[in-house]
Design a protein around this motif. Structure first.
Motif, short mmCIF file in Angstrom:
data_model
loop_
_atom_site.label_atom_id
_atom_site.label_comp_id
_atom_site.label_asym_id
_atom_site.label_seq_id
_atom_site.Cartn_x
_atom_site.Cartn_y
_atom_site.Cartn_z
N HIS A 165 55.02 -52.69 -73.94
CA HIS A 165 55.62 -51.53 -74.60
C HIS A 165 55.07 -50.22 -74.03
O HIS A 165 55.82 -49.25 -73.85
CB HIS A 165 55.40 -51.64 -76.11
CG HIS A 165 56.02 -52.87 -76.68
ND1 HIS A 165 57.35 -52.96 -77.00
CD2 HIS A 165 55.49 -54.10 -76.94
CE1 HIS A 165 57.63 -54.17 -77.44
NE2 HIS A 165 56.51 -54.88 -77.42
N ASN A 209 57.65 -47.71 -71.95
CA ASN A 209 57.82 -46.34 -72.42
C ASN A 209 57.52 -45.34 -71.32
O ASN A 209 58.31 -44.41 -71.05
CB ASN A 209 56.91 -46.08 -73.62
CG ASN A 209 57.13 -44.69 -74.20
OD1 ASN A 209 58.17 -44.39 -74.75
ND2 ASN A 209 56.12 -43.83 -74.06
N ARG A 228 65.25 -55.31 -76.26
CA ARG A 228 64.19 -54.32 -76.46
C ARG A 228 64.35 -53.10 -75.55
O ARG A 228 63.73 -52.06 -75.77
CB ARG A 228 62.82 -54.97 -76.25
CG ARG A 228 62.49 -55.95 -77.36
CD ARG A 228 61.16 -56.63 -77.18
NE ARG A 228 60.76 -57.28 -78.43
CZ ARG A 228 59.79 -58.17 -78.54
NH1 ARG A 228 59.12 -58.54 -77.46
NH2 ARG A 228 59.49 -58.71 -79.71
N TYR A 258 63.70 -48.12 -75.26
CA TYR A 258 63.08 -47.35 -74.18
C TYR A 258 64.12 -46.67 -73.28
O TYR A 258 63.80 -46.25 -72.18
CB TYR A 258 62.15 -48.25 -73.36
CG TYR A 258 61.08 -48.84 -74.25
CD1 TYR A 258 60.04 -48.05 -74.73
CD2 TYR A 258 61.13 -50.17 -74.67
CE1 TYR A 258 59.09 -48.56 -75.59
CE2 TYR A 258 60.18 -50.69 -75.52
CZ TYR A 258 59.16 -49.88 -75.98
OH TYR A 258 58.22 -50.40 -76.84
#
Length: 320
Positions: free
Chosen positions: A154, A158, A194, A198
């Motif tokens: 993550h 990002n 996911r 982002y």
């Protein structure tokens, strides 16, 4: 299919090189010739092959503890790779990395990693370096389904998105995080879902189809080279062998594994497609196999004949 004969032969050679290499490593490990642990890539060959066929020598990849296939697909020397797994001084890392820490900077293979999720920020760092130098090189980080739940994923996703870095997050979803089925510990149906958090493209594909992998990654690489930023690609596959060689696999049945392999063997899938469409002949495939088998045997002999590192080498090649 719009592929040249040379491309098809290259795909096949890379896949069977990985398969035969891993089968030989398994046999030698069980015979006690190889130290440490080994984690095999059998059944996932189409992913490394399709990805690395899109990369140049000066592009970077970051790998996992299951990294032999990535190493070979990126173009690492076969003899050096085998010697490294034997722990010999002629290995790619002078015998000091072994299976889980194999690397070959000469071809942009920045290293396998014994830490789950350990490659994300290294790949993002490589992509940042590319951007700062003004090149159009890209970085690819391979990671498993289990690693997608680590904080480093993550953080890296990002930052890569914020700075539009030329990096591809390449998830190999083989349905098992060590001994745990993915669906019991991952909050989304597809790991690529996911990506929306982002602000990057997220794509899920059949990781057992080398053509699908190649074509999908080609688009992501072109986008990254042109400054479009990162992409998350999830390749659905299946881990045919245990987590490591010697894993008793009490968590699944042999029937399940055999059934999945029969349906999803990427090499058999490739053979059926090219033979049925008359793109290659059985003779073509046999010639490639014989060439690779000979090279594997020569690599084993090279590793056996090579010396171990001298004790005086213990403290060389260290950062500190």
């Amino acid at each position: 299919m719009d592929y040249t004969r040379e491309q098809l032969l290259d795909f096949y050679e890379t896949m069977v090189k990985i398969r035969f290499f891993e089968e030989k490593v398994e046999k030698l490990f069980l015979a006690g010739e190889i130290p440490g642990f080994v984690h095999l890539y059998i059944g996932e060959e189409a992913i490394a092959t399709g990805v690395c066929a899109n990369l140049r020598k000066d592009d970077y990849i970051e790998s996992t503890h299951r990294g032999h296939g990535h190493t070979l697909a990126k173009g690492a020397d076969l003899n050096g790779a085998m010697a490294e797994i034997f722990g010999k001084s002629t290995g790619l890392c002078k015998g000091k990395g072994g299976s889980m820490h194999i690397a070959d900077f000469k071809v942009g293979m920045l290293g396998a990693n014994g830490v789950v999720g350990g490659g994300f920020n290294l790949a993002v760092g490589a992509a940042l370096a590319n951007k700062m130098k003004g090149t159009d090189n890209v970085a690819v980080v391979f990671f498993g389904d289990g690693a997608s739940n680590r904080g480093t994923f993550h953080e890296a996703a990002n930052l890569a998105s914020v700075w539009k870095l030329p990096v591809i997050f390449l998830n190999e979803n083989n349905e098992w995080a060590s001994t745990t089925p993915t669906h019991t510990l991952t909050s989304v149906k597809n790991i690529s879902d996911r990506a929306v958090g982002y602000d990057m493209p997220g794509i899920t594909i059949d990781g057992n189809d080398v053509f699908k992998v190649y074509e999908t990654v080609k688009g992501a690489v072109e986008r990254a080279r042109q400054g479009g930023g990162p992409t998350l690609i999830e390749c659905k596959t299946y881990r045919i062998k245990g987590h490591f060689v010697g894993d008793p696999e009490m968590y699944r049945t042999k029937e399940e594994v055999n059934s999945r392999f029969e349906k999803n063997d990427p090499i058999k899938n490739f053979e059926k497609k090219v033979l049925s469409q008359g793109l290659l002949t059985k003779s073509d495939l046999n010639q490639v196999e014989q060439k690779v088998l000979k090279a594997i045997e020569e690599a084993v002999e090279f590793a056996r004949q090579s010396p171990y590192p001298e004790p005086s080498e213990l403290y060389t090649d260290l950062y500190v």
